[in-house]
Motif scaffolding. Structure first.
Motif, PDB file in Angstrom:
ATOM      1  N   ASP A  17      -9.151 -36.224 154.223  1.00 23.68           N
ATOM      2  CA  ASP A  17     -10.064 -36.466 153.169  1.00 23.68           C
ATOM      3  C   ASP A  17      -9.391 -35.715 151.828  1.00 23.68           C
ATOM      4  N   HIS A  18      -9.379 -34.568 152.317  1.00 20.48           N
ATOM      5  CA  HIS A  18      -9.491 -33.258 151.518  1.00 20.48           C
ATOM      6  C   HIS A  18      -7.878 -33.666 150.902  1.00 20.48           C
ATOM      7  N   LEU A  19      -6.931 -34.212 151.678  1.00 15.84           N
ATOM      8  CA  LEU A  19      -5.816 -34.145 150.933  1.00 15.84           C
ATOM      9  C   LEU A  19      -5.493 -35.602 149.852  1.00 15.84           C
ATOM     10  N   ASP A  20      -6.804 -36.238 149.727  1.00 16.90           N
ATOM     11  CA  ASP A  20      -6.819 -37.103 148.458  1.00 16.90           C
ATOM     12  C   ASP A  20      -8.251 -36.591 148.085  1.00 16.90           C
ATOM     13  N   GLY A  21      -8.804 -35.647 148.029  1.00 20.04           N
ATOM     14  CA  GLY A  21      -8.957 -34.657 147.074  1.00 20.04           C
ATOM     15  C   GLY A  21     -10.921 -35.247 147.414  1.00 20.04           C
ATOM     16  N   ASP A  46     -18.255 -36.221 148.880  1.00 19.92           N
ATOM     17  CA  ASP A  46     -18.175 -38.082 148.277  1.00 19.92           C
ATOM     18  C   ASP A  46     -18.553 -39.175 148.774  1.00 19.92           C
ATOM     19  N   LYS A  47     -18.617 -38.763 149.899  1.00 19.95           N
ATOM     20  CA  LYS A  47     -18.773 -39.314 151.365  1.00 19.95           C
ATOM     21  C   LYS A  47     -20.527 -40.298 152.021  1.00 19.95           C
ATOM     22  N   ARG A 106     -25.903 -37.172 147.516  1.00 23.21           N
ATOM     23  CA  ARG A 106     -24.860 -36.689 146.955  1.00 23.21           C
ATOM     24  C   ARG A 106     -25.140 -35.696 145.748  1.00 23.21           C
ATOM     25  N   GLU A 107     -26.425 -36.138 145.008  1.00 21.97           N
ATOM     26  CA  GLU A 107     -26.784 -35.439 144.280  1.00 21.97           C
ATOM     27  C   GLU A 107     -27.686 -34.129 144.677  1.00 21.97           C
ATOM     28  N   PHE A 108     -28.843 -34.879 145.796  1.00 23.24           N
ATOM     29  CA  PHE A 108     -29.553 -33.682 146.419  1.00 23.24           C
ATOM     30  C   PHE A 108     -28.107 -32.834 147.112  1.00 23.24           C
ATOM     31  N   TYR A 109     -27.580 -32.932 147.614  1.00 21.73           N
ATOM     32  CA  TYR A 109     -27.326 -32.083 148.619  1.00 21.73           C
ATOM     33  C   TYR A 109     -26.155 -31.046 147.915  1.00 21.73           C
ATOM     34  N   LYS A 110     -25.591 -31.743 146.922  1.00 15.98           N
ATOM     35  CA  LYS A 110     -24.895 -30.749 145.719  1.00 15.98           C
ATOM     36  C   LYS A 110     -26.180 -30.051 145.386  1.00 15.98           C
TER      37      LYS A 110
END
Ligand code: NI
Length: 169
Positions: A138-142, A147-148, A154-158
Motif C-alpha cells: 500500500d505504501h508503494l501506491d501512496g 485511506d483504508k 478517516r476524518e476522526f483518526y486523522k
C-alpha cells in the motif's frame, strides 16, 4: 549501513506512487541495507522505500520479532498475484506513530517480485506476514492506513493523529 530518517504522515512522499525499479545497482544495494537497519532500529516489522523518502518499489519485511523463525524478506517490484480469506485486524505504522487502525486484509496471499540479486521470486504468505506485505505494498501506491477507512472514520483518526503531532511539538 546507516539508519535513515523515517518520513511521517502527512509528508508528501507517503502519498505518492513509487516507481518500478529498472536497475539493481550499488546504490540500490546500499538503500536495501540502510532500510533493513532502519527497520530493525525503529523497531518495525516492515518498511517501504517511500517511508525513507525514496519513490522506488522496494519493501523489506521481518516479522521474526513477533513470530519466530521467519527470515528477512527483501522484494523489489513486488506484486500481489493472489489474495484470499480477508479478515480485520489492528495495524500500526512507523509513519503514523501512535495510531492503531483496524484494516481488512487477505490472510493468504502470493507475492511475486525480484530479489536483490535480480532473481524472480514468488512468496506464499499467510497471517501476519501476508498482512505486512499488503501494508507495505500500500505504501508503494501512496496509501496509508487512513485511506483504508470510511470518510467519517478517516476524518476522526486523522484529526486525532494531527493533534497528537502538534501536542508533541
Ligand atoms: Ni506503514
Amino acid at each position: 549501513m546507516s539508519v535513515l530518517k523515517i518520513y511521517k504522515y502527512p509528508e508528501n512522499v507517503l502519498k505518492k506512487k513509487a516507481l518500478k525499479i529498472e536497475n539493481i545497482d550499488g546504490g540500490l544495494q546500499t538503500l536495501i541495507d540502510d532500510m533493513v537497519q532502519t527497520m530493525y532500529n525503529a523497531p518495525g516489522i516492515g518498511l517501504a522505500a517511500n517511508q525513507v523518502g525514496e519513490l522506488k518499489r522496494l519493501v523489506v519485511i521481518d516479522i521474526s520479532t513477533k513470530e519466530k523463525s521467519y527470515p528477512l524478506i527483501i522484494v523489489i517490484n513486488p506484486e500481489i498475484v493472489h489474495a484470499d480469506k480477508f479478515e480485520p485486524s489492528e495495524e500500526g505504522c512507523l509513519s503514523l506513530p501512535g495510531c492503531t487502525i483496524s484494516v481488512d486484509r487477505a490472510s493468504e496471499i502470493v507475492v511475486r517480485g525480484i530479489d536483490r540479486n535480480g532473481n524472480p521470486i514468488e512468496i506464499e504468505a499467510k497471517g501476519l506476514l501476508a498482512r505486512a506485505f499488503q501494508h507495505e505494498l500500500d505504501h508503494l501506491d501512496g496509501i496509508v492506513l487512513f485511506d483504508k477507512l470510511s470518510p467519517i472514520k478517516r476524518e476522526f483518526y486523522k484529526k486525532k493523529y494531527l493533534k497528537s503531532l502538534k501536542d508533541e511539538k
